[in-house]
Design a protein around this motif. Structure first.
Motif, PDB file in Angstrom:
ATOM      1  N   GLU A 303       0.799  -1.214   0.000  1.00 49.70           N
ATOM      2  CA  GLU A 303       0.000   0.000   0.000  1.00 49.70           C
ATOM      3  C   GLU A 303       0.837   1.271   0.000  1.00 49.70           C
ATOM      4  O   GLU A 303       0.295   2.355  -0.256  1.00 49.70           O
ATOM      5  CB  GLU A 303      -0.923   0.018   1.222  1.00 49.70           C
ATOM      6  N   LEU A 308       2.568   4.805  -7.618  1.00 54.21           N
ATOM      7  CA  LEU A 308       1.293   4.845  -8.316  1.00 54.21           C
ATOM      8  C   LEU A 308       0.598   3.486  -8.292  1.00 54.21           C
ATOM      9  O   LEU A 308      -0.632   3.413  -8.209  1.00 54.21           O
ATOM     10  CB  LEU A 308       1.513   5.302  -9.760  1.00 54.21           C
ATOM     11  N   GLU A 311      -2.035   2.500  -5.579  1.00 57.79           N
ATOM     12  CA  GLU A 311      -3.384   3.058  -5.548  1.00 57.79           C
ATOM     13  C   GLU A 311      -4.483   1.998  -5.626  1.00 57.79           C
ATOM     14  O   GLU A 311      -5.466   2.087  -4.888  1.00 57.79           O
ATOM     15  CB  GLU A 311      -3.557   4.079  -6.683  1.00 57.79           C
ATOM     16  N   ARG A 314      -5.545   0.707  -2.329  1.00 62.22           N
ATOM     17  CA  ARG A 314      -6.084   1.662  -1.353  1.00 62.22           C
ATOM     18  C   ARG A 314      -7.457   2.188  -1.726  1.00 62.22           C
ATOM     19  O   ARG A 314      -8.098   2.838  -0.911  1.00 62.22           O
ATOM     20  CB  ARG A 314      -5.133   2.852  -1.183  1.00 62.22           C
ATOM     21  N   GLN A 315      -7.908   1.949  -2.945  1.00 66.29           N
ATOM     22  CA  GLN A 315      -9.141   2.548  -3.431  1.00 66.29           C
ATOM     23  C   GLN A 315     -10.165   1.464  -3.738  1.00 66.29           C
ATOM     24  O   GLN A 315      -9.830   0.319  -4.020  1.00 66.29           O
ATOM     25  CB  GLN A 315      -8.874   3.372  -4.699  1.00 66.29           C
ATOM     26  N   SER A 371      -5.833  -2.803 -11.437  1.00 64.98           N
ATOM     27  CA  SER A 371      -4.663  -2.190 -12.074  1.00 64.98           C
ATOM     28  C   SER A 371      -4.522  -2.610 -13.529  1.00 64.98           C
ATOM     29  O   SER A 371      -3.988  -1.852 -14.342  1.00 64.98           O
ATOM     30  CB  SER A 371      -3.400  -2.571 -11.303  1.00 64.98           C
ATOM     31  N   TYR A 377      -1.992   2.660 -15.085  1.00 68.49           N
ATOM     32  CA  TYR A 377      -1.035   1.901 -14.279  1.00 68.49           C
ATOM     33  C   TYR A 377      -0.046   1.117 -15.144  1.00 68.49           C
ATOM     34  O   TYR A 377       0.924   0.593 -14.617  1.00 68.49           O
ATOM     35  CB  TYR A 377      -1.780   0.948 -13.355  1.00 68.49           C
TER      36      TYR A 377
END
Length: 405
Positions: A303, A308, A311, A314-315, A371, A377
């Motif tokens: 995390e 990048l 992300e 975390r989302q 991702s 990404y």
């Protein structure tokens, strides 16, 4: 001889007179002369062709009305747009990276494989320390979990024969090939160890009595063999995910095996806290602490370390799954340490650790899928690596401003 028709001669003379009076552009005169319309209807082919040609030329040279507001129409210079406008989410309508076709059953397979490995380690600990309830719970859970893993894996493969076909070769460089052989070695050992738990219920005489006397030492050896294979079973799935082109999985290759190992230990500890009495749950509590430490460390790294590519973890759905896993893990370990004398608190702690392991596996799985679906990404890290190589080699960047002419 054919008879002479005066009407034909009159028509020819009128046509010749019109050509003479119209001047250099007979089509204009023909289109304005009322008699020409009658001649055209009566079969004057020359005038009709010229009129149609003039209209076609006028239509081609005039701008098309309403085309400027239409998407994919003509631009200001009259040139039709043959290729759709480039978007960041696609390349000529194609995704940059094909997202994994795996469904929820593969995420469940990740959990059940780790649960089987952790349960075998728990059973070995109970076997070596003389805790029969802990040993029994670990062996039975390991057999049930590895059976569920086989179901999920065959469901993903589509046909059971495909698993058999993968045993034709052994490639050390292929995590999938090595995982197939790990499951093949682990499954029978876990099965024999679990079957040995029913030896005490068999008759003491006859063939079943002989089997009952042979099963305990055989189960002892099989349990140790399953425990020896368990670390590979717990971590090979992390190597398998990191070996793909999915950005957030590939860049997390150092952390994924650590996370999966910790999750396996925590889930095995949860089984022990649920099934064994508090007097025999000492190895389970120690496993819970070790597994929680590895899992929390690994998830914190993915995390925060990947920039990048952190992300997706975390989302959205992966983010709240991993946050829930972190809270359940902390709560489960706290209950296991503080509720040593309470059977209810130990059971709740074990359930929390099992739920945390499920949330961790699904969070890591859905984070990688997210991702792969977002081309940002894939493109942004590639550009950063290319710029870093140019900087290290003292090469000009491809995004630098062009020299003035």
């Amino acid at each position: 001889m054919r008879a002479h028709h005066p009407e034909i001669g009159d028509r020819f003379r009128r046509f010749r007179d019109r050509l003479t009076s119209a001047g250099p552009d007979p089509s204009v005169a023909a289109s304005t002369d009322p008699s020409a319309a009658g001649s055209d209807r009566s079969g004057g082919p020359g005038v009709r062709r010229e009129a149609v040609g003039a209209d076609s030329r006028a239509e081609l040279t005039s701008p098309r009305r309403g085309s400027a507001g239409r998407r994919g129409g003509r631009r200001g210079g009259g040139e039709e747009l043959r290729v759709p406008e480039a978007e960041f989410t696609s390349y000529y309508g194609r995704p940059i990276l094909k997202a994994p076709v795996w469904k929820w059953d593969i995420a469940a397979y990740l959990f059940t494989g780790g649960l089987a490995a952790g349960s075998s380690l728990l059973a070995a600990g109970g076997q070596l320390t003389g805790r029969p309830a802990l040993r029994r719970a670990g062996r039975v859970t390991a057999l049930a979990a590895v059976s569920a893993s086989a179901v999920f894996l065959i469901r993903d493969l589509g046909r059971p024969a495909r698993f058999h076909h993968m045993l034709r070769v052994a490639k050390p460089t292929s995590p999938m090939s090595m995982g197939t052989w790990i499951l093949t070695a682990y499954g029978p050992a876990a099965g024999v160890a679990a079957i040995a738990e029913v030896a005490g219920r068999l008759p003491r005489h006859g063939l079943l009595g002989l089997a009952g006397r042979a099963l305990p030492p055989l189960g002892h050896a099989a349990g140790l063999l399953a425990a020896g294979t368990a670390p590979a079973l717990a971590t090979y799935t992390g190597v398998l995910l990191a070996d793909t082109a999915v950005p957030s999985w590939h860049e997390a290759y150092p952390e994924l095996p650590v996370i999966f190992a910790g999750s396996a230990l925590a889930s095995g500890a949860g089984v022990g806290l649920l099934a064994a009495p508090t007097a025999q749950a000492g190895p389970a509590r120690r496993m819970a602490v070790a597994g929680a430490a590895l899992e929390l460390y690994g998830t914190h790294r993915v995390e925060t370390r990947l920039g990048l590519l952190s992300e997706p973890y975390r989302q959205g759905r992966p983010g709240w799954l991993l946050r829930a896993s972190r809270m359940l893990t902390v709560g489960g370990v706290a209950g296991a340490l503080l509720g040593r004398r309470s059977r209810a608190v130990s059971a709740l702690s074990g359930a929390a650790l099992l739920a945390a392991s499920v949330a961790t596996r699904f969070g890591i799985f859905y984070g990688g899928v997210a991702s792969a679906r977002d081309p940002r990404y894939t493109v942004v890290p590639q550009r950063a690596r290319a710029d870093a190589r140019r900087t290290g080699m003292d090469l000009p960047s491809d995004r630098a401003a062009p020299p003035a002419v």
